[in-house]
Design an enzyme around this catalytic site. Sequence first.
Site, PDB file in Angstrom:
ATOM      1  N   SER A  50       0.840  -1.200   0.000  1.00  0.00           N
ATOM      2  CA  SER A  50       0.000   0.000   0.000  1.00  0.00           C
ATOM      3  C   SER A  50       0.871   1.244   0.000  1.00  0.00           C
ATOM      4  CB  SER A  50      -0.880  -0.007   1.254  1.00  0.00           C
ATOM      5  OG  SER A  50      -1.477   1.265   1.427  1.00  0.00           O
ATOM      6  N   TYR A 105      -1.429  -0.392  10.335  1.00  0.00           N
ATOM      7  CA  TYR A 105      -1.471  -0.816   8.929  1.00  0.00           C
ATOM      8  C   TYR A 105      -0.235  -0.286   8.200  1.00  0.00           C
ATOM      9  CZ  TYR A 105      -3.391  -1.352   4.175  1.00  0.00           C
ATOM     10  OH  TYR A 105      -3.592  -1.688   2.849  1.00  0.00           O
TER      11      TYR A 105
HETATM   12  P1  NAP Z   1     -10.828  -6.850   1.432  1.00  0.00           P
HETATM   13  O1  NAP Z   1     -11.930  -6.700   0.462  1.00  0.00           O
HETATM   14  O2  NAP Z   1     -11.038  -6.515   2.852  1.00  0.00           O
HETATM   15  O3  NAP Z   1     -10.291  -8.363   1.301  1.00  0.00           O
HETATM   16  C1  NAP Z   1      -9.279  -8.812   2.133  1.00  0.00           C
HETATM   17  C2  NAP Z   1      -9.086 -10.277   1.860  1.00  0.00           C
HETATM   18  O4  NAP Z   1      -8.050 -10.744   2.747  1.00  0.00           O
HETATM   19  C3  NAP Z   1     -10.323 -11.095   2.147  1.00  0.00           C
HETATM   20  O5  NAP Z   1     -10.442 -12.072   1.152  1.00  0.00           O
HETATM   21  C4  NAP Z   1     -10.025 -11.717   3.491  1.00  0.00           C
HETATM   22  O6  NAP Z   1     -10.638 -12.963   3.692  1.00  0.00           O
HETATM   23  C5  NAP Z   1      -8.530 -11.923   3.359  1.00  0.00           C
HETATM   24  N1  NAP Z   1      -7.887 -12.204   4.621  1.00  0.00           N
HETATM   25  C6  NAP Z   1      -7.820 -11.438   5.741  1.00  0.00           C
HETATM   26  N2  NAP Z   1      -7.146 -12.083   6.700  1.00  0.00           N
HETATM   27  C7  NAP Z   1      -6.776 -13.279   6.182  1.00  0.00           C
HETATM   28  C8  NAP Z   1      -6.055 -14.391   6.674  1.00  0.00           C
HETATM   29  N3  NAP Z   1      -5.587 -14.438   7.938  1.00  0.00           N
HETATM   30  N4  NAP Z   1      -5.852 -15.457   5.862  1.00  0.00           N
HETATM   31  C9  NAP Z   1      -6.325 -15.447   4.602  1.00  0.00           C
HETATM   32  N5  NAP Z   1      -7.032 -14.434   4.072  1.00  0.00           N
HETATM   33  C10 NAP Z   1      -7.240 -13.366   4.860  1.00  0.00           C
HETATM   34  O7  NAP Z   1      -9.557  -5.989   1.011  1.00  0.00           O
HETATM   35  P2  NAP Z   1      -8.931  -5.588  -0.397  1.00  0.00           P
HETATM   36  O8  NAP Z   1      -9.138  -4.142  -0.546  1.00  0.00           O
HETATM   37  O9  NAP Z   1      -9.351  -6.516  -1.473  1.00  0.00           O
HETATM   38  O10 NAP Z   1      -7.384  -5.784  -0.032  1.00  0.00           O
HETATM   39  C11 NAP Z   1      -6.553  -6.723  -0.677  1.00  0.00           C
HETATM   40  C12 NAP Z   1      -5.109  -6.268  -0.463  1.00  0.00           C
HETATM   41  O11 NAP Z   1      -4.925  -4.972  -1.056  1.00  0.00           O
HETATM   42  C13 NAP Z   1      -4.723  -6.112   1.022  1.00  0.00           C
HETATM   43  O12 NAP Z   1      -3.425  -6.592   1.227  1.00  0.00           O
HETATM   44  C14 NAP Z   1      -4.771  -4.600   1.222  1.00  0.00           C
HETATM   45  O13 NAP Z   1      -3.928  -4.186   2.257  1.00  0.00           O
HETATM   46  C15 NAP Z   1      -4.314  -4.110  -0.139  1.00  0.00           C
HETATM   47  N6  NAP Z   1      -4.698  -2.721  -0.428  1.00  0.00           N
HETATM   48  C16 NAP Z   1      -5.996  -2.378  -0.559  1.00  0.00           C
HETATM   49  C17 NAP Z   1      -6.323  -1.054  -0.855  1.00  0.00           C
HETATM   50  C18 NAP Z   1      -7.744  -0.612  -1.043  1.00  0.00           C
HETATM   51  O14 NAP Z   1      -7.959   0.602  -1.216  1.00  0.00           O
HETATM   52  N7  NAP Z   1      -8.734  -1.495  -1.050  1.00  0.00           N
HETATM   53  C19 NAP Z   1      -5.322  -0.099  -1.004  1.00  0.00           C
HETATM   54  C20 NAP Z   1      -3.991  -0.480  -0.847  1.00  0.00           C
HETATM   55  C21 NAP Z   1      -3.699  -1.806  -0.573  1.00  0.00           C
HETATM   56  P3  NAP Z   1     -11.978 -13.207   4.574  1.00  0.00           P
HETATM   57  O15 NAP Z   1     -13.085 -13.135   3.574  1.00  0.00           O
HETATM   58  O16 NAP Z   1     -11.772 -14.549   5.150  1.00  0.00           O
HETATM   59  O17 NAP Z   1     -12.038 -12.111   5.607  1.00  0.00           O
END
Ligand code: NAP
Length: 245
Positions: free
Chosen positions: A144, A168
């Site tokens: 991020s 984070y």
């Molecule tokens: P999200 O919709 O909250 O999805 C997060 C995913 O991670 C879910 O599938 C969740 O599974 C899984 N997860 C959490 N803890 C876990 C664990 N212990 N073992 C396996 N899976 C786990 O978030 P997202 O936005 O798609 O984020 C994906 C990545 O992008 C993350 O690394 C986040 O930090 C990064 N990111 C996101 C943004 C943004 O704006 N969205 C920006 C920068 C970086 P469950 O369904 O089981 O909870």
Amino acid sequence: MCVAVVTGASRGIGKEVCRQLGEMGYQVCLTGRNEDVVHKVVEELSSNGSIIYGHQLDVTDSKSICRLRDFIVNQFGRIDVLVNNAGVFLDNETNGKCPSLLEMNVQLLRLTMETNVYGVLNLIQIFFPYMKQANYGRIVNVSSGMGRITSMEMNDLIRRDLRYGPFYRISKASLNILTRIIAAEVNGFNILVNAVCPGWVQTDMGGSDAVRSVEEGAKGVVWAATLPDNHLSGAFFRDGKQLNW
Ligand code: NAP
């Protein structure tokens, strides 16, 4: 046929990465904590003919990681791409206020690190021998912009305020350092290890005010997962463009 493993793919960016890799002809192993959810998502994404397998994975659970390794080895005998996408943002603002690092419970940092950093390291350690043996690997750590030390300016914008999401931020800055060190460690085995920021994406984590779709956010991750040999490794990218740390 190349095999890609994607963590945290039950929803959001990880799910979309699976969809895009599947369309590109990869055999995809979509993983998530809840097995029922994983199977539903696999069914949905397979409907266009993409080859998507599902497997339970909690990246904080070493037994779960070993079960996934056994599945991958027995089913495919190889792993070409590892997308470390699973992530948590546990120190979100409450009632419109950022929690202060001076008052926050360190246990929340431990939990954040378990998923965002230690889980990533465990997965890389367990799959590295297979990539080394094949002399091929692409590892993408979904990071991020909030982990960039160079962009930690004090200002009033909530998403950029240095005090916003301190645990984070610490976890993603650590993930960036991990990326650089692992890239150096695997140098010489045709394994590229990069960190990618997907931008601010409309997901459960990003929220509805986010400016990018999951398709846009996932595209830069897929780009890094499919890089040609001799490409830059140990770097940080957004939309295929290099960022400073
Ligand atoms: P999200 O919709 O909250 O999805 C997060 C995913 O991670 C879910 O599938 C969740 O599974 C899984 N997860 C959490 N803890 C876990 C664990 N212990 N073992 C396996 N899976 C786990 O978030 P997202 O936005 O798609 O984020 C994906 C990545 O992008 C993350 O690394 C986040 O930090 C990064 N990111 C996101 C943004 C943004 O704006 N969205 C920006 C920068 C970086 P469950 O369904 O089981 O909870």
